[in-house]
Design a protein around this motif. Structure first.
Motif, PDB file in Angstrom:
ATOM      1  N   MET A 179     -27.265 -17.576  17.141  1.00 53.77           N
ATOM      2  CA  MET A 179     -27.176 -16.470  16.185  1.00 53.77           C
ATOM      3  C   MET A 179     -26.096 -16.803  15.159  1.00 53.77           C
ATOM      4  N   CYS A 180     -26.459 -16.687  13.874  1.00 51.53           N
ATOM      5  CA  CYS A 180     -25.485 -16.932  12.803  1.00 51.53           C
ATOM      6  C   CYS A 180     -24.834 -15.618  12.420  1.00 51.53           C
ATOM      7  N   VAL A 181     -23.510 -15.587  12.507  1.00 47.18           N
ATOM      8  CA  VAL A 181     -22.790 -14.376  12.127  1.00 47.18           C
ATOM      9  C   VAL A 181     -21.691 -14.773  11.141  1.00 47.18           C
ATOM     10  N   GLY A 182     -21.197 -13.790  10.423  1.00 45.96           N
ATOM     11  CA  GLY A 182     -20.107 -14.063   9.496  1.00 45.96           C
ATOM     12  C   GLY A 182     -19.868 -12.857   8.611  1.00 45.96           C
ATOM     13  N   VAL A 183     -18.644 -12.712   8.132  1.00 52.92           N
ATOM     14  CA  VAL A 183     -18.358 -11.616   7.202  1.00 52.92           C
ATOM     15  C   VAL A 183     -19.104 -11.916   5.896  1.00 52.92           C
ATOM     16  N   PRO A 184     -19.245 -10.938   5.011  1.00 49.95           N
ATOM     17  CA  PRO A 184     -19.986 -11.189   3.770  1.00 49.95           C
ATOM     18  C   PRO A 184     -19.390 -12.328   2.938  1.00 49.95           C
ATOM     19  N   ASN A 185     -20.299 -13.037   2.276  1.00 37.47           N
ATOM     20  CA  ASN A 185     -19.911 -13.997   1.237  1.00 37.47           C
ATOM     21  C   ASN A 185     -19.157 -15.228   1.735  1.00 37.47           C
ATOM     22  N   VAL A 186     -19.374 -15.614   2.990  1.00 34.32           N
ATOM     23  CA  VAL A 186     -18.749 -16.857   3.462  1.00 34.32           C
ATOM     24  C   VAL A 186     -19.704 -18.047   3.324  1.00 34.32           C
ATOM     25  N   GLY A 187     -20.911 -17.779   2.784  1.00 27.87           N
ATOM     26  CA  GLY A 187     -21.875 -18.865   2.594  1.00 27.87           C
ATOM     27  C   GLY A 187     -22.835 -19.032   3.762  1.00 27.87           C
ATOM     28  N   LYS A 188     -22.944 -17.981   4.573  1.00 29.01           N
ATOM     29  CA  LYS A 188     -23.806 -18.037   5.760  1.00 29.01           C
ATOM     30  C   LYS A 188     -25.265 -18.312   5.391  1.00 29.01           C
ATOM     31  N   SER A 189     -25.763 -17.575   4.397  1.00 31.71           N
ATOM     32  CA  SER A 189     -27.177 -17.738   4.022  1.00 31.71           C
ATOM     33  C   SER A 189     -27.445 -19.123   3.442  1.00 31.71           C
ATOM     34  N   THR A 190     -26.478 -19.649   2.689  1.00 31.02           N
ATOM     35  CA  THR A 190     -26.651 -20.992   2.115  1.00 31.02           C
ATOM     36  C   THR A 190     -26.762 -22.026   3.232  1.00 31.02           C
TER      37      THR A 190
ATOM     38  N   LEU B 113      -9.245 -11.205   2.203  1.00 27.30           N
ATOM     39  CA  LEU B 113     -10.709 -11.120   2.134  1.00 27.30           C
ATOM     40  C   LEU B 113     -11.169 -10.633   0.766  1.00 27.30           C
ATOM     41  N   ALA B 114     -10.351  -9.792   0.117  1.00 29.26           N
ATOM     42  CA  ALA B 114     -10.691  -9.349  -1.240  1.00 29.26           C
ATOM     43  C   ALA B 114     -10.593 -10.522  -2.212  1.00 29.26           C
ATOM     44  N   LEU B 115      -9.537 -11.315  -2.087  1.00 29.89           N
ATOM     45  CA  LEU B 115      -9.344 -12.440  -3.015  1.00 29.89           C
ATOM     46  C   LEU B 115     -10.467 -13.470  -2.880  1.00 29.89           C
ATOM     47  N   THR B 116     -10.935 -13.701  -1.652  1.00 31.18           N
ATOM     48  CA  THR B 116     -11.971 -14.723  -1.452  1.00 31.18           C
ATOM     49  C   THR B 116     -13.394 -14.167  -1.587  1.00 31.18           C
TER      50      THR B 116
ATOM     51  N   THR C 135     -10.995 -14.045 -10.205  1.00 33.50           N
ATOM     52  CA  THR C 135     -12.153 -14.893 -10.537  1.00 33.50           C
ATOM     53  C   THR C 135     -11.753 -16.361 -10.558  1.00 33.50           C
ATOM     54  N   ASP C 136     -10.598 -16.660 -11.167  1.00 32.40           N
ATOM     55  CA  ASP C 136     -10.118 -18.052 -11.223  1.00 32.40           C
ATOM     56  C   ASP C 136      -9.921 -18.616  -9.822  1.00 32.40           C
ATOM     57  N   ALA C 137      -9.349 -17.791  -8.928  1.00 33.00           N
ATOM     58  CA  ALA C 137      -9.122 -18.243  -7.542  1.00 33.00           C
ATOM     59  C   ALA C 137     -10.450 -18.542  -6.858  1.00 33.00           C
ATOM     60  N   ARG C 138     -11.433 -17.655  -7.050  1.00 35.98           N
ATOM     61  CA  ARG C 138     -12.736 -17.830  -6.393  1.00 35.98           C
ATOM     62  C   ARG C 138     -13.511 -19.024  -6.948  1.00 35.98           C
ATOM     63  N   LYS C 139     -13.308 -19.303  -8.218  1.00 38.57           N
ATOM     64  CA  LYS C 139     -14.066 -20.407  -8.841  1.00 38.57           C
ATOM     65  C   LYS C 139     -13.384 -21.761  -8.674  1.00 38.57           C
ATOM     66  N   GLY C 140     -12.217 -21.773  -8.020  1.00 34.59           N
ATOM     67  CA  GLY C 140     -11.534 -23.042  -7.797  1.00 34.59           C
ATOM     68  C   GLY C 140     -10.617 -23.475  -8.932  1.00 34.59           C
TER      69      GLY C 140
END
Length: 283
Positions: free
Chosen positions: A125-136, A190-193, A263-268
């Motif tokens: 079973m794949c689990v993870g908090v939102p937006n960690v790239g689980k679906s990818t 978690l908000a920043l990422t 946004t800058d932090a999230r985009k690297g």
């Protein structure tokens, strides 16, 4: 500091579904964000998982601090958790998941083979908090676009078994957060990422936290991206926000600067960073 609380109804429903489906599962694949490898572990999963074997997949390793990623893998190992680091955008390391899953379940698989099951299947079973790239990761493993990906927390829709590799069957689940963050810093990380919907936190709280952290651990990245001076690195974070807002020509629109920083932090653009400090005993 504001405590971020975020637990809409669909999260409670998803939690119930996870609990029901866990009985049929051999292994939990928990996908975390390598930039927040501990903070993005969902404590509810361990509770629901009833000691099921777990493989921790630290995704987005290409955006995290390489040295800290290695230290976290060692730390998890000392805690009895197998962790691997990868980046779902580059497929080369994905076969590692099936290989390590077989190592974790070696005894169970040997027993099945002894009973005459030649190619025992691992149900994970794949689990993870939102937006960690689980679906990818799921889509890459099954080599189809089956899992719905989206930048909005909690978009994964239906739960279904997907065949991946020779011996792996995967069950996708919606991204689930837990009811309340005991430590406000976890909410800020978690908000920043990007694991928490942008609509429910104050950007300035998150950026005050982030600037203080970057000043301590990654000052060069602030110097490089925003030309922060040595004197500014000594400023309290709210004063630095005011200075940088003006420098970027945003006048007194502090929220605009705060959203740009996030946004800058999230985009690297702020380089590689890891927000979870490795516990002292791990060094």
């Amino acid at each position: 500091m504001m405590t971020i609380q975020w637990y809409p109804g669909h999260m409670a429903k998803a939690q119930k579904q996870i609990k029901e489906r866990l009985k049929a599962v051999d292994l939990i694949l928990e996908i975390v964000d390598a930039r927040v490898p501990e903070s993005s572990i969902n404590p509810m999963i361990a509770e629901l998982g009833q000691n099921k074997p777990t493989l921790l997949i630290m995704n987005k390793a290409d955006m995290a601090d390489t040295k800290r990623t290695q230290q976290w893998i060692e730390t998890f190992k000392k805690r009895g958790i197998t962790a691997i680091a990868l980046d779902a955008q580059h497929k080369s390391k994905l076969p590692q998941i099936e290989k390590v899953a077989q190592e974790i379940l070696a005894d169970k698989l040997a027993k099945k083979r002894a009973k005459g099951i030649l190619n025992p299947v691992i149900r994970a079973m794949c689990v993870g908090v939102p937006n960690v790239g689980k679906s990818t990761i799921l889509n890459r493993l099954v080599q189809k676009n089956i899992a719905v990906t989206g930048n909005r927390p909690g978009v994964t829709k239906n739960q279904q078994w997907l065949k991946a590799g020779q011996s792996l069957e995967l069950l996708d689940t919606p991204g689930v957060l837990w009811p309340k963050f005991e430590d406000p810093a976890v909410g800020n990380k978690l908000a920043l990422t990007g694991a928490i919907s942008d609509a429910i936190y104050h950007p300035d709280d998150v950026v005050v936290y982030a600037l203080d952290y970057f000043k301590d651990f990654y000052p060069q990245q602030l110097v490089k991206e925003y030309h922060v001076t040595p004197a500014e690195l000594e400023m309290p974070a709210p004063d630095l926000i005011m200075a940088l807002t003006k420098r970027l020509g945003f006048k007194e629109d502090y929220d605009r600067f705060c959203m740009k920083f996030i946004t800058d932090a999230r985009k690297g653009k702020l380089g590689r960073f890891t927000l979870d400090i490795v516990p002292v005993e791990a060094h």
